[in-house]
Design an enzyme around this catalytic site. Structure first.
Site, PDB file in Angstrom:
ATOM      1  CE  LYS A  56      -3.535  -2.600   2.167  1.00 34.50           C
ATOM      2  NZ  LYS A  56      -4.378  -2.836   3.307  1.00 34.50           N
ATOM      3  CD  GLN A 100      -3.275  -4.784   6.229  1.00 36.39           C
ATOM      4  OE1 GLN A 100      -3.392  -3.704   5.664  1.00 36.39           O
ATOM      5  NE2 GLN A 100      -3.738  -5.815   5.950  1.00 36.39           N
ATOM      6  CG  ASP A 123      -9.255  -0.469   4.618  1.00 30.75           C
ATOM      7  OD1 ASP A 123      -8.864  -0.786   3.637  1.00 30.75           O
ATOM      8  OD2 ASP A 123      -8.457  -0.582   5.609  1.00 30.75           O
TER       9      ASP A 123
HETATM   10  N1  GUN Z   1      -6.723  -7.208   6.076  1.00 33.40           N
HETATM   11  C1  GUN Z   1      -6.936  -8.018   5.044  1.00 33.40           C
HETATM   12  N2  GUN Z   1      -7.420  -7.375   4.086  1.00 33.40           N
HETATM   13  C2  GUN Z   1      -7.613  -5.928   4.572  1.00 33.40           C
HETATM   14  C3  GUN Z   1      -7.791  -4.689   4.125  1.00 33.40           C
HETATM   15  O1  GUN Z   1      -8.486  -4.420   2.884  1.00 33.40           O
HETATM   16  N3  GUN Z   1      -7.884  -3.657   5.044  1.00 33.40           N
HETATM   17  C4  GUN Z   1      -7.100  -3.615   5.984  1.00 33.40           C
HETATM   18  N4  GUN Z   1      -7.110  -2.463   6.780  1.00 33.40           N
HETATM   19  N5  GUN Z   1      -6.742  -4.773   6.655  1.00 33.40           N
HETATM   20  C5  GUN Z   1      -6.997  -5.969   5.845  1.00 33.40           C
END
Ligand code: GUN
Length: 297
Positions: A56, A100, A123
């Site tokens: 990211k 995350q 998100d």
């Molecule tokens: N863990 C697995 N997928 C995601 C996601 O799309 N965003 C976040 N913040 N954590 C995750």
């Protein structure tokens, strides 16, 4: 003899979207606008989560976003994490904030997610943004479902009226995906999950099959019909001593068996994963523009 399937190349489409965003950021900034800024919180040192967050951050660099990565130890208290989120909520320069997941067991993911201000929730995980999915003018859309719809559209796949079978009813993917497909895209949707009896009776009827269960290889060749469009959200690390990394990635779909019957299919990796990141960037750009507009008003 079936025709060869088309691979839904999420990596390529995500790269195209990143190029589009990079261009827009350049125009925005050269016109005196604010450079979008994403903050990411990572708790602990889980290898998979580190990889996702690093991807990211790399994507932010590529499109010209500012970014902040905050890495806290596994032992951080829930209160301390909450106060860090409050601090970032109040930081006027930050447009988007992600935490995350998963978090350590002593921290409530739902409480933490809910503390992110909805305007910065890129998100799309907060209750407000979920609620707004069923608005014709939604807020920030949950990143993975948003990315999947974008991927299908960029391959000119017609969704309207198709029978979409969603396998998985998670808060992050299955539940919002099923609503988006029915409410926004006008598909006919069946939602299956771990308690569904005779799963294959449902999956065999799918025109579009979306699988997000975290069960590697769950969907076999005899569970789908000819011509099905398959989207595999699963991404599990399988231990192996046949490469240096010590693992390979496997989706929820038995690709070798299903691909010959599919008209379109996503690979793992390189399908849905890159599209989730592209959506995160699109949401951050949107959040940044929304906030700039609010300040002008
Ligand atoms: N863990 C697995 N997928 C995601 C996601 O799309 N965003 C976040 N913040 N954590 C995750």
């Amino acid at each position: 003899m079936s025709q060869k399937s088309i691979i839904l190349d999420g990596k390529k489409v995500a790269d195209d979207i990143k190029d589009e965003i990079a261009q827009e950021v350049e125009i925005l900034v050269s016109g005196g606008g604010k450079r979008p800024h994403l903050a990411a919180i990572l708790v602990g040192d889980d290898g998979a989560s580190q990889t996702y967050v690093n991807n990211k951050i790399r994507a932010c660099k590529r499109v010209g976003f500012e970014y902040t990565l905050l890495n806290f130890p596994e032992t951080i208290s829930e209160n301390k994490l909450m106060s860090e989120i409050e601090r970032i909520n109040a930081d006027d320069d930050v447009d988007g904030l992600i935490v995350q997941l998963p978090l350590p067991e002593h921290i409530s993911s739902s409480k933490v997610t809910e503390r992110i201000m909805p305007e910065k929730d890129v998100d799309g995980f907060t209750n407000l943004n979920y609620g707004k999915i069923t608005s014709k003018n939604p807020g920030l859309m949950p990143a993975t479902p948003y990315g999947i719809v974008e991927l299908l559209k960029r391959y000119d796949i017609d969704i309207l009226g198709k029978h979409c079978v969603m396998v998985g009813n998670s808060r992050t993917v299955g539940a919002p995906m099923s609503i988006i497909m029915s409410y926004h895209e006008n598909a006919t949707v069946t939602v299956c999950h771990i308690h569904t009896k005779n799963l294959e009776e449902h999956t065999k009827k799918a025109d579009i099959l979306i699988v997000a269960t975290g069960k590697p290889g769950l969907i076999k060749g005899d569970m789908v019909k000819e011509g099905v469009i398959v989207v595999d959200v699963g991404i599990t690390r399988i231990t192996t001593d046949e490469n240096d990394r010590g693992y390979y990635l496997k989706g929820d779909v038995e690709f070798e068996e299903v691909e010959p019957k599919a008209s379109y299919i996503t690979p793992v990796p390189g399908g849905v994963g890159p599209m989730t990141i592209a959506s995160l960037l699109l949401n951050t750009l949107k959040a940044s523009k929304n906030r700039a507009q609010l300040k002008q008003a």
